[in-house]
Design a protein around this motif. Structure first.
Motif, PDB file in Angstrom:
ATOM      1  N   GLY A 170       0.815  -1.205   0.000  1.00 55.98           N
ATOM      2  CA  GLY A 170       0.000   0.000   0.000  1.00 55.98           C
ATOM      3  C   GLY A 170       0.846   1.251   0.000  1.00 55.98           C
ATOM      4  N   PRO A 171       0.720   2.085   1.042  1.00 48.10           N
ATOM      5  CA  PRO A 171       1.499   3.329   1.119  1.00 48.10           C
ATOM      6  C   PRO A 171       2.986   3.032   1.239  1.00 48.10           C
ATOM      7  CG  PRO A 171       0.388   2.884   3.200  1.00 48.10           C
ATOM      8  CD  PRO A 171      -0.169   1.915   2.201  1.00 48.10           C
ATOM      9  N   ASN A 172       3.806   3.909   0.696  1.00 49.29           N
ATOM     10  CA  ASN A 172       5.256   3.685   0.737  1.00 49.29           C
ATOM     11  C   ASN A 172       6.035   4.914   1.205  1.00 49.29           C
ATOM     12  OD1 ASN A 172       4.809   5.255  -1.532  1.00 49.29           O
ATOM     13  ND2 ASN A 172       6.392   4.237  -2.757  1.00 49.29           N
ATOM     14  N   LEU A 173       5.354   5.815   1.947  1.00 47.61           N
ATOM     15  CA  LEU A 173       6.006   7.021   2.461  1.00 47.61           C
ATOM     16  C   LEU A 173       6.523   6.756   3.868  1.00 47.61           C
ATOM     17  CD1 LEU A 173       6.765  10.016   2.232  1.00 47.61           C
ATOM     18  CD2 LEU A 173       4.478  10.570   3.140  1.00 47.61           C
ATOM     19  N   ILE A 174       7.843   6.736   4.037  1.00 46.51           N
ATOM     20  CA  ILE A 174       8.465   6.531   5.350  1.00 46.51           C
ATOM     21  C   ILE A 174       8.586   7.887   6.049  1.00 46.51           C
ATOM     22  CG2 ILE A 174      10.587   5.856   6.535  1.00 46.51           C
ATOM     23  CD1 ILE A 174      11.011   3.723   4.462  1.00 46.51           C
ATOM     24  N   GLN A 175       8.022   7.964   7.246  1.00 52.51           N
ATOM     25  CA  GLN A 175       8.018   9.219   7.999  1.00 52.51           C
ATOM     26  C   GLN A 175       9.341   9.421   8.735  1.00 52.51           C
ATOM     27  OE1 GLN A 175       5.359  11.413   8.102  1.00 52.51           O
ATOM     28  NE2 GLN A 175       4.098  10.158   6.756  1.00 52.51           N
ATOM     29  N   LEU A 185       7.474  -0.724   9.719  1.00 52.63           N
ATOM     30  CA  LEU A 185       6.378  -1.638  10.074  1.00 52.63           C
ATOM     31  C   LEU A 185       5.023  -0.979   9.863  1.00 52.63           C
ATOM     32  CD1 LEU A 185       7.688  -3.322  13.375  1.00 52.63           C
ATOM     33  CD2 LEU A 185       7.385  -4.394  11.136  1.00 52.63           C
ATOM     34  N   ALA A 186       4.966   0.338  10.054  1.00 58.43           N
ATOM     35  CA  ALA A 186       3.699   1.060   9.899  1.00 58.43           C
ATOM     36  C   ALA A 186       3.170   1.000   8.469  1.00 58.43           C
ATOM     37  CB  ALA A 186       3.883   2.512  10.335  1.00 58.43           C
ATOM     38  N   LEU A 187       4.029   0.665   7.505  1.00 59.97           N
ATOM     39  CA  LEU A 187       3.624   0.635   6.101  1.00 59.97           C
ATOM     40  C   LEU A 187       3.171  -0.744   5.630  1.00 59.97           C
ATOM     41  CD1 LEU A 187       6.477   2.822   4.548  1.00 59.97           C
ATOM     42  CD2 LEU A 187       4.214   3.554   5.328  1.00 59.97           C
ATOM     43  N   SER A 188       3.311  -1.764   6.478  1.00 58.03           N
ATOM     44  CA  SER A 188       2.959  -3.119   6.067  1.00 58.03           C
ATOM     45  C   SER A 188       1.444  -3.294   6.002  1.00 58.03           C
ATOM     46  CB  SER A 188       3.544  -4.134   7.046  1.00 58.03           C
ATOM     47  OG  SER A 188       3.108  -5.438   6.730  1.00 58.03           O
ATOM     48  N   CYS A 189       0.994  -4.072   5.002  1.00 63.28           N
ATOM     49  CA  CYS A 189      -0.448  -4.336   4.864  1.00 63.28           C
ATOM     50  C   CYS A 189      -0.804  -5.723   5.400  1.00 63.28           C
ATOM     51  CB  CYS A 189      -0.887  -4.201   3.412  1.00 63.28           C
ATOM     52  SG  CYS A 189       0.056  -5.214   2.251  1.00 63.28           S
ATOM     53  N   SER A 190       0.136  -6.350   6.147  1.00 66.31           N
ATOM     54  CA  SER A 190      -0.147  -7.614   6.810  1.00 66.31           C
ATOM     55  C   SER A 190       0.093  -7.438   8.310  1.00 66.31           C
ATOM     56  CB  SER A 190       0.714  -8.738   6.239  1.00 66.31           C
ATOM     57  OG  SER A 190       2.084  -8.394   6.249  1.00 66.31           O
ATOM     58  N   SER A 191      -0.256  -8.436   9.081  1.00 69.14           N
ATOM     59  CA  SER A 191      -0.143  -8.337  10.537  1.00 69.14           C
ATOM     60  C   SER A 191       1.309  -8.192  10.975  1.00 69.14           C
ATOM     61  CB  SER A 191      -0.752  -9.580  11.187  1.00 69.14           C
ATOM     62  OG  SER A 191      -0.537  -9.560  12.588  1.00 69.14           O
TER      63      SER A 191
END
Length: 310
Positions: A170-175, A185-191
């Motif tokens: 999904g999103p690929n913007l690293i803060q 980890l916040a960008l993962s679309c799985s658990s």
């Protein structure tokens, strides 16, 4: 939703360090100079320890290891940051991000354990001076150093392999201005439940565990120093651990500022400034602390590079 229906992320976009595009050239020159200082300063410490026989002691052997870790930590972050400073779109490939994650986590974990071993070395030197030669023999010192590096590798490898099993679709913007576990980890679309548990356990074992062990070592050191009758003896005993105590204070201050703060103060700017502390400022100051505050290191540097005095 089935992650297989999504396109796998092949690169991440990073926010960068500063939000001033017209100053990027200035920041590039500044951080390039900082990087050069870090490499040269820490390399100088390593060369002094390797080439000057009087520094072939457990304490200086561990200091040389710390210098290697500092070079590794900074080199895992700064080169890519410098590259992105000169680009309008700040990106990093998926493989590059995983590589950065591994080496940054490896160096950070290794430094935590290494600082603890260094505090133990100072504890033995001050509290058990008559047993120092046997407790910190060449074999034991090398074994301790090898154990430190092994812990860093295992910790980083386990956490990196766990993140490789996740789907990023999904999103690929690293803060952040580099790849770090929480922001990635916040960008993962799985658990990410297992990953978060492992990161939490690593924080407890590596950060809090090593902090408590270091605190315990220095508690015994302070008690022993206070028992010394003469002021000259107290000063001499304290001088043998003052540099390491300063490095420990600097490093743990930046870590606690980053991870142990009220949520309301956990802003993006605060996170970036804290990251600068332990990726740039600490590696820059460590060789200065160990050289400027240590006569033996200064003598070694002047003997190896006599042209410095000319």
């Amino acid at each position: 939703m089935d992650p297989s229906n999504h396109t796998r992320v092949t690169e991440f976009i990073m926010l960068g360090l500063f939000d001033h595009p017209h100053h990027q050239g200035l920041f590039f020159a500044l951080f390039l100079c900082v990087y050069i200082v870090i490499i040269m300063g820490n390399s100088l410490i390593i060369l002094a320890v390797v080439l000057h026989p009087p520094l072939h002691t457990p304490m200086y052997f561990l200091i040389a290891n710390l210098a290697i870790v500092d070079i590794l930590c900074t080199s895992s972050v700064l080169p890519k940051m410098l590259e992105n400073l000169m680009q309008e779109k700040k990106t990093i490939s998926f493989d590059g991000c995983m590589t950065q994650l591994f080496f940054f986590t490896f160096s950070a974990g290794t430094e935590l354990v290494l600082l603890t071993i260094m505090s133990y070395d100072r504890y033995v030197a001050i509290c058990c001076p008559l047993r120092y030669v046997s407790l910190m023999s060449r074999r034991i010192t090398i074994s301790l150093a090898a154990g430190v590096w092994a812990v860093g590798v295992v910790n980083s490898l386990v956490n990196t392999l766990l993140i490789l099993r996740l789907d990023f679709c999904g999103p690929n913007l690293i803060q952040h201005f580099f790849c770090e576990f929480p922001t990635t980890l916040a960008l993962s679309c799985s658990s990410t439940y297992l990953n978060e548990i492992m990161v939490y356990m690593a924080d407890i074992c590596l950060v809090m565990g090593n902090f408590l062990l270091t605190l315990m070592s220095y508690s015994f050191i302070i008690i022993t120093i206070l028992k010394i009758q003469s002021s000259k003896g107290k000063q001499k005993a304290f001088s043998t651990c003052s540099s390491h105590l300063l490095v420990v204070t600097l490093y743990y201050s930046s870590i606690f500022y980053t991870y142990i703060r009220p949520t309301s103060s956990n802003t993006l700017d605060n996170n970036r400034m804290a990251a600068i502390m332990y990726t740039l400022v600490t590696p820059t100051l460590n060789p200065l602390i160990y050289s400027l505050r240590n006569t033996e290191v200064k003598v070694a540097v002047l003997k190896i590079f006599p042209f410095i005095t000319k």
